[in-house]
Design a protein around this motif. Structure first.
Motif, PDB file in Angstrom:
ATOM      1  N   SER B  22      -4.565  -2.646  -0.604  1.00 51.08           N
ATOM      2  CA  SER B  22      -4.323  -1.531  -1.507  1.00 51.08           C
ATOM      3  C   SER B  22      -4.570  -1.941  -2.961  1.00 51.08           C
ATOM      4  N   GLU B  26      -7.363  -0.409  -5.553  1.00 48.25           N
ATOM      5  CA  GLU B  26      -6.951   0.205  -6.819  1.00 48.25           C
ATOM      6  C   GLU B  26      -7.451  -0.607  -8.008  1.00 48.25           C
ATOM      7  N   PRO B  31      -6.988   1.840 -14.087  1.00 45.19           N
ATOM      8  CA  PRO B  31      -5.606   2.137 -13.655  1.00 45.19           C
ATOM      9  C   PRO B  31      -5.168   3.559 -13.997  1.00 45.19           C
ATOM     10  N   VAL B  34      -6.514   5.789 -11.290  1.00 47.24           N
ATOM     11  CA  VAL B  34      -5.752   5.591 -10.049  1.00 47.24           C
ATOM     12  C   VAL B  34      -4.447   6.382 -10.104  1.00 47.24           C
ATOM     13  N   ARG B  38      -3.496   9.448  -7.582  1.00 46.24           N
ATOM     14  CA  ARG B  38      -2.302   9.394  -6.734  1.00 46.24           C
ATOM     15  C   ARG B  38      -1.388  10.597  -7.019  1.00 46.24           C
ATOM     16  N   VAL B 100      -9.368   4.593  -2.247  1.00 45.41           N
ATOM     17  CA  VAL B 100      -8.100   4.842  -2.943  1.00 45.41           C
ATOM     18  C   VAL B 100      -7.584   6.255  -2.669  1.00 45.41           C
ATOM     19  N   ALA B 104      -4.293   7.135  -0.580  1.00 43.84           N
ATOM     20  CA  ALA B 104      -3.203   7.869  -1.240  1.00 43.84           C
ATOM     21  C   ALA B 104      -2.737   9.026  -0.364  1.00 43.84           C
TER      22      ALA B 104
END
Lengths: 177, 121
Positions: B22, B26, B31, B34, B38, B100, B104
């Protein structure tokens, strides 16, 4: 659903497929194959039950690649095509699937489709037939089966046609240990 | 901690492998993207508020629109929608984004089904 790859192969000379596309991200690929090998080699939950859940996910998510692949360890544990044929709607009445497999299938349906399917008797049956450690491993498996099927489909990596193919069960890579 | 990692508490080796996978997926993306992905996927599942998209660039909004399709409409995503994400992230980015986003969605579902409790965590 597209059968035209939406991303190219990262391996020269190979067509786009899951491995060659994932090679665009070598760190992700290495980590995934280490995880997948460890998951399939674990004996906490039998390969047969894992494969039953994988087959159900393949049918519900419409992943043709997943649906046509068989892992040899589950085949050796008695998961023949006559059993796989029963992993469809109405599996609850199958005489070929065990009660533990039916409980695992209900959990699979609940995770990938509707969590309300795992209430009352279905939840009790799951906990009667599988230990908490086995449920944890099943949960990991269904999470990965679902995510990878959707990633594969949305990257356009569905085959137009594919014969049923028995593959070696993913193994732990020595370099990853 | 994700529902899957929590459920695997009794198997630290497998939990570590999952957490690494994971994290690697990611880690290949911004970030901020991401976190937005999510949040967008969780919101589709009714597990939180949708991210505030005001001030986001067009490429990021395209990615979020795509991510929102993953939970219940993954087979309906078109070549054009995918091409727009590839144009924004590049091919390696699109591969990481696909993993990702799908992960999620699956992690939300694992939480909704109560996986940690079922696993005795």
């Amino acid at each position: 659903m597209s059968t035209i790859p939406r991303v190219s192969s990262a391996i020269a000379g190979e067509p786009p497929h899951f491995g060659s596309v994932l090679a665009h991200q070598p760190a992700i690929a290495e980590s995934f194959f280490a995880l997948y090998g460890r998951f399939w080699q674990s004996e906490v939950l039998s390969a047969r039950i894992k494969e039953v859940a994988r087959m159900r996910n393949a049918r519900v998510t419409e992943c043709g690649f997943c649906r046509n692949v068989r892992f040899d360890k589950a085949v050796a544990q008695g998961l023949g095509e006559e059993v796989v044929d029963d992993i469809t709607d109405g599996y609850e009445t199958s005489a070929k699937l065990t009660d533990a497999e039916k409980a695992a299938l209900k959990f699979t349906d609940a995770l990938i489709h509707d969590p309300e399917l795992l209430t009352g008797d279905a939840r009790a049956a799951l906990q009667r037939h599988l230990t908490p450690a086995q449920i944890a491993e099943l949960g990991l498996g269904v999470t990965l089966f679902l995510a990878l099927a959707k990633a594969l489909i949305t990257m356009g990596l569905e085959p137009e046609v594919m014969d049923r193919t028995v593959l070696p069960t993913p193994a732990v890579l020595e370099a990853a240990e | 901690m994700s529902a899957v990692c929590a459920a695997l508490a009794a198997d630290p080796v497998l939990a570590s492998h999952y957490a690494d996978f994971s994290a690697k997926a990611e880690g290949a993306l911004d970030p901020a993207l991401v976190a937005l992905v999510r949040a967008a996927v969780a919101a589709v599942h009714g597990m939180g508020a949708a991210p505030n998209e005001s001030g986001l660039d067009a490429g990021t909004r395209t990615c979020l629109a795509y991510a929102r399709r993953m939970p219940f409409e993954h087979t309906a995503i078109t070549d054009a929608e995918a091409a727009a994400v590839v144009a924004h992230l590049g091919e390696p980015g699109f591969v990481a984004f696909s993993v990702v986003t799908a992960l999620a969605d699956a992690e939300c579902r694992a939480e909704l089904v109560g996986l940690p409790e079922l696993a005795g965590a």
